[in-house]
Scaffold this motif. Structure first.
Motif, PDB file in Angstrom:
ATOM      1  N   ILE A 146      -0.528   7.050  19.272  1.00  0.00           N
ATOM      2  CA  ILE A 146      -0.092   8.362  18.776  1.00  0.00           C
ATOM      3  C   ILE A 146      -0.631   8.652  17.378  1.00  0.00           C
ATOM      4  CG2 ILE A 146       1.886   9.845  18.325  1.00  0.00           C
ATOM      5  CD1 ILE A 146       1.540   9.039  21.245  1.00  0.00           C
ATOM      6  N   THR A 147      -0.504   7.686  16.459  1.00  0.00           N
ATOM      7  CA  THR A 147      -0.964   7.909  15.077  1.00  0.00           C
ATOM      8  C   THR A 147      -2.461   8.233  15.001  1.00  0.00           C
ATOM      9  OG1 THR A 147       0.780   6.489  14.180  1.00  0.00           O
ATOM     10  CG2 THR A 147      -1.121   6.900  12.775  1.00  0.00           C
ATOM     11  N   VAL A 203       0.020  12.493   7.080  1.00  0.00           N
ATOM     12  CA  VAL A 203      -0.539  11.341   7.797  1.00  0.00           C
ATOM     13  C   VAL A 203       0.052  10.041   7.280  1.00  0.00           C
ATOM     14  CG1 VAL A 203      -2.648  10.014   8.223  1.00  0.00           C
ATOM     15  CG2 VAL A 203      -2.681  12.506   8.424  1.00  0.00           C
ATOM     16  N   VAL A 204       0.250   9.940   5.967  1.00  0.00           N
ATOM     17  CA  VAL A 204       0.845   8.731   5.384  1.00  0.00           C
ATOM     18  C   VAL A 204       2.241   8.493   5.941  1.00  0.00           C
ATOM     19  CG1 VAL A 204       1.830   7.801   3.241  1.00  0.00           C
ATOM     20  CG2 VAL A 204      -0.499   8.680   3.254  1.00  0.00           C
ATOM     21  N   ILE A 205       3.048   9.536   6.004  1.00  0.00           N
ATOM     22  CA  ILE A 205       4.420   9.405   6.519  1.00  0.00           C
ATOM     23  C   ILE A 205       4.411   8.954   7.979  1.00  0.00           C
ATOM     24  CG2 ILE A 205       6.514  10.688   7.102  1.00  0.00           C
ATOM     25  CD1 ILE A 205       5.946  12.438   4.620  1.00  0.00           C
ATOM     26  N   THR A 229       0.828  -1.213   0.000  1.00  0.00           N
ATOM     27  CA  THR A 229       0.000   0.000   0.000  1.00  0.00           C
ATOM     28  C   THR A 229       0.861   1.261   0.000  1.00  0.00           C
ATOM     29  OG1 THR A 229      -0.212  -0.257   2.414  1.00  0.00           O
ATOM     30  CG2 THR A 229      -2.056  -1.008   1.055  1.00  0.00           C
ATOM     31  N   PHE A 230       1.982   1.217   0.713  1.00  0.00           N
ATOM     32  CA  PHE A 230       2.872   2.383   0.735  1.00  0.00           C
ATOM     33  C   PHE A 230       3.470   2.649  -0.649  1.00  0.00           C
ATOM     34  CE2 PHE A 230       7.113   4.294   1.322  1.00  0.00           C
ATOM     35  CZ  PHE A 230       6.733   5.485   1.921  1.00  0.00           C
ATOM     36  N   LEU A 231       3.854   1.586  -1.352  1.00  0.00           N
ATOM     37  CA  LEU A 231       4.413   1.752  -2.697  1.00  0.00           C
ATOM     38  C   LEU A 231       3.367   2.304  -3.668  1.00  0.00           C
ATOM     39  CD1 LEU A 231       6.625  -1.458  -3.087  1.00  0.00           C
ATOM     40  CD2 LEU A 231       7.380   0.900  -2.725  1.00  0.00           C
ATOM     41  N   LEU A 232       2.112   1.866  -3.519  1.00  0.00           N
ATOM     42  CA  LEU A 232       1.041   2.390  -4.371  1.00  0.00           C
ATOM     43  C   LEU A 232       0.834   3.883  -4.123  1.00  0.00           C
ATOM     44  CD1 LEU A 232      -1.634  -0.473  -4.230  1.00  0.00           C
ATOM     45  CD2 LEU A 232      -0.311   0.250  -6.226  1.00  0.00           C
ATOM     46  N   ILE A 233       0.838   4.270  -2.843  1.00  0.00           N
ATOM     47  CA  ILE A 233       0.697   5.694  -2.509  1.00  0.00           C
ATOM     48  C   ILE A 233       1.877   6.489  -3.066  1.00  0.00           C
ATOM     49  CG2 ILE A 233       0.624   7.381  -0.624  1.00  0.00           C
ATOM     50  CD1 ILE A 233      -0.797   5.242   1.055  1.00  0.00           C
TER      51      ILE A 233
END
Length: 318
Positions: free
Chosen positions: A278-279, A246-248, A209-213
Motif C-alpha cells: 500500500i505505501t 508520505v512520511v506519516i 529517522t522519524f525523530l530527525l524528520i
C-alpha cells in the motif's frame, strides 16, 4: 533430534496459504496495485529526467525515492504474486538471504531518503539565502549515495547475524516473503538474543529517522509562523504537504509491523501488506497529484506528443 537438526537448503513461504479461497482475488488486487505503483514511479523518474525545470534537489530526491521504491517492490511483490497462483512456494536459503538483504537495505534507504527530503525542505525554508550554496545537485547526489550506503550497511549486519547459524525443520516461514524475525525463529539454536538485536536495529533506524524528520518540521513550523503574509505561509506549507503525508503513511504502517509487541498477536502476513504494497502505491500518487510542477511537466510532455503527432500527420498528407 536428528531430523530436526537437518541442515536446510530451502524454505517454504506459507503466508497466504491460510486464505486459500481468496488467493486469486488477492492476486488480482495486488497485481493491479503493483502495475500502478510501477507506472507512478516510472512517470516521476521519467519526468524528472526529461524536464530540465525539475533538475533541482527537491525533485532529484523525489526521483531517487521513486527508484528506491521501485527496487523495493521488485524485491517482494513479483515472488508474492507467483506464490499466490502456485502451490510450490519454495525459496532457497541463498535466495531468501538475498531477498532479505535487498528488502532491509532498500527499506532503510527509503527511510534515509525521506529524512534527506525533510532536511532539503528545512534548508529551503529556514535558510533560503544559503540554500543554493548548501544544496547543490552534486551535494544531492552525494547524500543519496550515502543513503544507499547507510541502508545496506545496516542490512549486511542484520543478514550476517541472521544467517550465521544453521536452520532446522520445519522449514516453514509464516510470511509471504523472507521476513527477518520469521527466519530467525527457524534457527537450530536459541535465537532469542539474535531476534532482539536485529529487531532493535530496525526499531532504532525507524524511530531515529522519524525523530530527525520531526525535528526538521519543528524548525520549519517555527520559521513558517514568522512569515507575515498568509500567502507566504501557504506557499511554504504547500512545498512540505506531500512529503509530510508520505512520511506519516510510511512510518505509520512500518511502526505497526516493527513496534508491535509479540504478545499482541495478529497475523504478521496481513500486517505486512500495508508497508510492502500500500505505501509504495500511495507514495507516487501523493507526490504527483499534489505537485503543480509535476503536473505541469506531464502536460508539457503530452502537448509535445500531440504536436509531433499532428505534424507527422500533415507530412503524410503532403
Amino acid at each position: 533430534m536428528e531430523i530436526n537438526q537437518t541442515i536446510l537448503k530451502e524454505f517454504i513461504l506459507i503466508g497466504f496459504s491460510a486464505y486459500p479461497h481468496v488467493q486469486t482475488f488477492l492476486f488480482g488486487v495486488f497485481f493491479c496495485l503493483y502495475i500502478l505503483t510501477l507506472a507512478g514511479n516510472l512517470t516521476i523518474m521519467g519526468l524528472t529526467y526529461v524536464d530540465r525545470s525539475l533538475h533541482t534537489p527537491m525533485y532529484l530526491f523525489l526521483s531517487a525515492l521513486s527508484f528506491s521504491e521501485t527496487c523495493y517492490t521488485l524485491t517482494i511483490i513479483p515472488k508474492m504474486l507467483v506464490d499466490l497462483l502456485n502451490q510450490d512456494r519454495r525459496i532457497s536459503v541463498a535466495g531468501c538471504g538475498l531477498q532479505m538483504c535487498f528488502f532491509l537495505g532498500l527499506g532503510g534507504t527509503n527511510c534515509i531518503i525521506l529524512t534527506l527530503m525533510g532536511y532539503d525542505r528545512f534548508l529551503a525554508i529556514c535558510n533560503p539565502l544559503r540554500y543554493p550554496l548548501l544544496m547543490t545537485n552534486v551535494a544531492c547526489g552525494q547524500l543519496v549515495a550515502s543513503a544507499w550506503a547507510g541502508g545496506f550497511v545496516v542490512s549486511f549486519i542484520q543478514i550476517a547475524l541472521t544467517f550465521r547459524v544453521s536452520f532446522c525443520i520445519p522449514n516453514l516461514i509464516r510470511h509471504f516473503f523472507c521476513n527477518m524475525r520469521a527466519v530467525v525463529r527457524l534457527s537450530c539454536i536459541d535465537s532469542g538474543l539474535t531476534e532482539v538485536i536485529v529487531t532493535l536495529m530496525s526499531m532504532v533506524g525507524l524511530v531515529g529517522t522519524f525523530l530527525l524528520i520531526s525535528l526538521t518540521y519543528v524548525f520549519i513550523l517555527s520559521s513558517v509562523l514568522k512569515i507575515p503574509s498568509a500567502e507566504g505561509k501557504q506557499k511554504a506549507f504547500s512545498t512540505c504537504a506531500s512529503h509530510l503525508t508520505v512520511v506519516i503513511i510510511h512510518f505509520g504502517f512500518a511502526s505497526i509491523a516493527y513496534l508491535k509487541p509479540e504478545a499482541s498477536g495478529g497475523d504478521d502476513t496481513l500486517i505486512a501488506v500495508p508497508y510492502t504494497v500500500i505505501t509504495p502505491f500511495l507514495s507516487p500518487i501523493i507526490f504527483s497529484l499534489r505537485n503543480k510542477d509535476m503536473k505541469n511537466a506531464f502536460r508539457k510532455i503530452v502537448r509535445k506528443k500531440v504536436v509531433l503527432k499532428n505534424n507527422f500527420g500533415l507530412l503524410l498528407l503532403v
